[in-house]
Design an enzyme around this catalytic site. Structure first.
Site, PDB file in Angstrom:
ATOM      1  N   HIS A   1       0.859  -1.182   0.000  1.00  0.00           N
ATOM      2  CA  HIS A   1       0.000   0.000   0.000  1.00  0.00           C
ATOM      3  C   HIS A   1       0.896   1.234   0.000  1.00  0.00           C
ATOM      4  O   HIS A   1       1.188   1.803   1.052  1.00  0.00           O
ATOM      5  CB  HIS A   1      -0.914  -0.001   1.227  1.00  0.00           C
ATOM      6  CG  HIS A   1      -1.942   1.086   1.224  1.00  0.00           C
ATOM      7  ND1 HIS A   1      -3.133   0.983   1.902  1.00  0.00           N
ATOM      8  CD2 HIS A   1      -1.972   2.305   0.626  1.00  0.00           C
ATOM      9  CE1 HIS A   1      -3.835   2.090   1.728  1.00  0.00           C
ATOM     10  NE2 HIS A   1      -3.140   2.906   0.961  1.00  0.00           N
TER      11      HIS A   1
ATOM     12  N   HIS B   1      -7.889  -5.843   7.826  1.00  0.00           N
ATOM     13  CA  HIS B   1      -7.668  -4.817   8.846  1.00  0.00           C
ATOM     14  C   HIS B   1      -7.848  -5.396  10.240  1.00  0.00           C
ATOM     15  O   HIS B   1      -8.940  -5.784  10.634  1.00  0.00           O
ATOM     16  CB  HIS B   1      -8.574  -3.590   8.673  1.00  0.00           C
ATOM     17  CG  HIS B   1      -7.919  -2.341   9.222  1.00  0.00           C
ATOM     18  ND1 HIS B   1      -7.794  -2.098  10.572  1.00  0.00           N
ATOM     19  CD2 HIS B   1      -7.327  -1.285   8.609  1.00  0.00           C
ATOM     20  CE1 HIS B   1      -7.171  -0.950  10.762  1.00  0.00           C
ATOM     21  NE2 HIS B   1      -6.857  -0.440   9.575  1.00  0.00           N
TER      22      HIS B   1
ATOM     23  N   GLU C   1      -2.680  -1.775  -3.077  1.00  0.00           N
ATOM     24  CA  GLU C   1      -3.742  -0.979  -2.472  1.00  0.00           C
ATOM     25  C   GLU C   1      -3.398   0.502  -2.591  1.00  0.00           C
ATOM     26  O   GLU C   1      -2.226   0.881  -2.606  1.00  0.00           O
ATOM     27  CB  GLU C   1      -3.891  -1.312  -0.981  1.00  0.00           C
ATOM     28  CG  GLU C   1      -4.279  -2.729  -0.678  1.00  0.00           C
ATOM     29  CD  GLU C   1      -4.423  -2.964   0.813  1.00  0.00           C
ATOM     30  OE1 GLU C   1      -4.038  -2.078   1.611  1.00  0.00           O
ATOM     31  OE2 GLU C   1      -4.934  -4.029   1.193  1.00  0.00           O
TER      32      GLU C   1
END
Length: 237
Positions: A43, A190, A70
């Site tokens: 990410h 997450h 991401e």
């Protein structure tokens, strides 16, 4: 089978703390694959405080499992994804200053924008996943964007797991069933860890993929990276 994608952002954070190249993120990614990871997630953020854009380019040359990038779909992110053509691009609504992803897309307000972005990524042959909260109102609009998958934002589940795991997972089961009815694949990520992962998988057995970084890297400090990846794989089996 639910695939485990290892997010290596925290490896880059550790490297950047000393300004050199130890640990080397490419080597860690290759080792993670060798140890059983079925995907590598990164990410990159605009300030490059962990994964750098050059890291993404270097990783794209060597990752042989599913490469998942991401990010917020700004101009630089889109240019990078079009150039690299990873297996999957996961769209997140993070502002540049966000420490970590902390909310899903409002797919109602952003439907038109997301539809254009999804179409652009599909032209490059990239599978698309949209990061989304476990609220039913966002799922039909997500379907209308043309996305292939949605990624369930699981921090609320993780935060409430030890208080009442049945109540914590209930909204996720509801939206997962809706996503399945709508024909969208399901990812999750997450704050998933060795304590809460197995129950999520048992409750939603048709999850396609989980992306885990922070907890997995923390566990690796105690158990070692190879053993930790295998421990997470067993939770998914």
């Amino acid at each position: 089978m639910t695939k485990l994608s290892v997010n290596i952002n925290k490896i880059a954070t550790l490297r950047n703390a000393r300004g050199a190249d130890n640990p080397n993120v490419v080597k860690v990614a290759l080792d993670a694959e060798r140890f059983g990871s079925q995907g590598i997630t990164v990410h990159p953020r605009p300030d490059e405080r962990h994964i750098r854009y050059q890291d993404v380019i270097d990783l794209a040359k060597v990752v042989t499992t599913e490469f998942n990038i991401e990010g917020y779909p700004d101009k630089r992110f889109m240019e990078m994804v079009r150039m690299i053509k990873p297996a999957q691009a996961t769209l997140v609504p993070d502002p540049p200053t966000a420490i970590t992803s902390n909310n899903g897309w409002d797919t109602i307000a952003n439907q038109s924008m997301l539809k254009d972005i999804v179409a652009e990524l599909h032209e490059s042959g990239v599978r698309v996943s949209i990061f989304i909260n476990p609220e039913t109102k966002y799922f039909e609009p997500a379907k209308l964007t043309g996305t292939d998958r949605v990624e369930l934002y699981t921090e609320p589940y993780a935060a409430n797991y030890h208080k009442d795991r049945d109540a914590a997972v209930k909204p996720y089961i509801e939206v997962a069933e809706l996503a399945r009815e709508l024909g969208m694949g399901l990812n999750a990520g997450h704050d998933l860890d060795l304590q809460n992962l197995a129950f999520l998988k048992q409750s939603i057995p048709y999850l396609d993929e989980v992306s885990i970084g922070h907890a997995l890297v923390c566990d690796a400090l105690y158990y070692g990276l190879e053993n930790t990846i295998q421990m997470y794989r067993r939770k998914l089996e």
